[in-house]
Design a protein around this motif. Structure first.
Motif, PDB file in Angstrom:
ATOM      1  N   GLU A 176       0.744  -1.079  -0.035  1.00  0.00           N
ATOM      2  CA  GLU A 176       0.089   0.106  -0.100  1.00  0.00           C
ATOM      3  C   GLU A 176       0.850   1.370  -0.139  1.00  0.00           C
ATOM      4  O   GLU A 176       2.219   1.157   0.264  1.00  0.00           O
ATOM      5  N   SER A 177       0.124   2.316  -0.313  1.00  0.00           N
ATOM      6  CA  SER A 177       0.982   3.481  -0.384  1.00  0.00           C
ATOM      7  C   SER A 177       0.286   4.738   0.254  1.00  0.00           C
ATOM      8  O   SER A 177      -1.051   4.756   0.405  1.00  0.00           O
ATOM      9  N   THR A 178       0.890   5.781   0.853  1.00  0.00           N
ATOM     10  CA  THR A 178       0.203   6.984   1.188  1.00  0.00           C
ATOM     11  C   THR A 178       0.612   8.312   0.173  1.00  0.00           C
ATOM     12  O   THR A 178       1.655   8.072  -0.400  1.00  0.00           O
ATOM     13  N   TYR A 179      -0.286   8.918   0.352  1.00  0.00           N
ATOM     14  CA  TYR A 179      -0.130  10.249  -0.874  1.00  0.00           C
ATOM     15  C   TYR A 179       0.156  11.538  -0.176  1.00  0.00           C
ATOM     16  O   TYR A 179      -0.200  11.821   0.772  1.00  0.00           O
ATOM     17  N   ARG A 185      -0.659  15.572  -5.008  1.00  0.00           N
ATOM     18  CA  ARG A 185      -1.340  14.332  -5.122  1.00  0.00           C
ATOM     19  C   ARG A 185      -1.840  14.104  -6.255  1.00  0.00           C
ATOM     20  O   ARG A 185      -2.073  12.926  -6.854  1.00  0.00           O
TER      21      ARG A 185
END
Ligand code: PMP
Length: 423
Positions: free
Chosen positions: A276-279, A285
């Protein structure tokens, strides 16, 4: 503009010096499709590549720092130009991409992306997306697609006989089920300028997001997005003296912060693991991948160029050109589609020559070195509203002269004779 000021403006545009069709001076009346570019913009792009070219936001070297400064400086310049904050300006490839970005962000929210903050953007069957009969296809098709993906329904505000969006029916058409109201600030066909306030007022009353297509307004009128109070706005660089390949999505900060991303990949993430990833925060973004840095820098130069001429002076000159263009309504067999009063409209004049196909009109004018656009101008529903398939369209910019328009009127006066159409 005085004759001397206009001559100085024209001298800024190298392309206006060229000839077409065996040595005829070019009369360029197609600025609503795309504007010509001043030397200041051409130089800004070339200077970037010659002296500062580097990838932005990540290099550890001086060039990358300078490129980032130029790129973010351009964002600030464009933000100032349209009365927005710098963090509210997202670079896109153009207005079409900007409108699609909003539509896809809303469908991602509907799919549950963006977490709790984005849930208020979710659309459900029975919700309504309101557009208008005056829209360019770029502000119709993305909403039809969003409706198809979410079960929402597209409804629309009609236009009156002059092609103006009928704001007297906003309370009826924009219902409590409306979630989005997408409308143009100025028509690329009729030139009509929209009365934004009653639409924004009603949209707020029912809690719908407003999306303004500012493609035709930003290059030709003073525009203050905070004052207009819309939630989102889209415009293209190439219509405002800037390069192709760059445009802008404006979004109110708190909305951009709550919306999930659309295009994902490098440059828009904080942490990426194998699952998973965070933005990043907006605007980054929404700007995945290597950006159109040179184009953005040149668009900054375009905003500066327009700002230095002054949008009030530009709008005043173009009002004069609108009055000159609208004189064609007095020619026999010419029907102008749109308001015939030069006030509260742009210098964009679409017309039908009775008995002659728009493409033939375009060809005769082209033989005389006069560039106009013919067809449906990406606005088929609006043409259908007037019972026609196509029009010819003449449109001006700050570099357009009364002589340009006179040459156009003179050639147009001969079109029906050429085709042997009698009154
Ligand atoms: N909306 C309007 C009113 C336009 O005139 C245009 C360009 N013809 C667009 C949207 C689409 O702009 P672009 O093709 O630059 O994305």
């Amino acid at each position: 503009l005085s004759a001397r000021e206009l001559a100085a403006v024209r001298a800024d545009f190298p392309l206006l010096e060229r000839t077409v069709r065996q040595g005829r001076p070019l009369v360029y009346l197609d600025s609503a499709a795309t504007s010509q570019k001043p030397t200041a913009v051409l130089d800004a792009e070339q200077d970037f590549y010659e002296r500062r070219n580097a990838a932005v936001h990540r290099g550890a070297h001086q060039l990358a720092e300078e490129a980032t400064e130029a790129f973010e400086g351009a964002r600030a310049e464009v933000a100032r130009f349209v009365g927005a904050d710098v963090g509210e300006i997202v670079w896109t490839s153009g207005a079409t991409a900007a409108i699609n970005l909003v539509a896809y962000a809303l469908s991602n929210a509907t799919l549950g992306r963006g977490g709790a903050a984005a849930q208020r953007f979710a659309l459900a069957p029975g919700d309504e997306i309101v557009i208008t009969e005056a829209e360019h296809h770029a502000n119709i098709v993305p909403w039809q697609e969003l409706a198809a993906r979410t079960g929402a329904t597209v409804t629309y505000l009609p236009v009156d006989d002059e092609g103006r969006i009928d704001t007297s029916v906003v309370d009826r058409v924009i219902t409590e089920r409306a979630r989005v109201v997408a409308f143009t600030h100025a028509s690329n066909v009729t030139g009509a300028i929209t009365d934004v306030a009653p639409i924004v007022r009603r949209a707020r009353e029912v809690g719908a997001l407003t999306v303004l297509d500012a493609c035709q307004s930003v290059p030709h009128l003073p525009v203050d997005l905070h004052e207009l109070g819309v939630d989102f706005a889209a415009f293209s660089g190439h219509k405002m003296m800037g390069p192709t390949g760059v445009g802008v999505l404006y979004g109110r900060r708190e909305l951009l912060e709550a919306l999930p991303p659309v295009t994902t990949g490098g440059s828009m993430i904080e942490v990426v693991t194998m699952t998973e990833s965070t933005y990043m925060a907006p605007p980054q973004r929404f700007e995945a991948g290597t950006q159109m840095v040179a184009q953005a820098v040149a668009l900054g130069a375009a905003a500066q160029y327009l700002g230095e001429l002054g949008m009030d002076a530009i709008a005043a000159h173009e009002r004069e050109m609108a009055a000159e263009l609208l004189k064609i309504a007095d020619l026999p067999g010419i029907r102008v589609v749109g308001p015939t009063d030069p006030e509260n409209r742009l210098a964009v004049v679409s017309f039908v020559v009775e008995g002659v196909h728009a493409h033939d009109v375009g060809q005769i004018l082209d033989d005389a070195g006069i560039a106009v656009r013919v067809g449906h101008h990406c606005a088929q529903p609006l043409h259908r509203r007037f019972g026609i398939v196509s029009t010819a369209r003449a449109s001006a910019a700050v570099y357009t002269s009364a002589q340009d328009v006179a040459a156009f009127r003179e050639s147009l006066a001969g079109v029906r004779t050429f085709f042997g159409v009698n009154d």
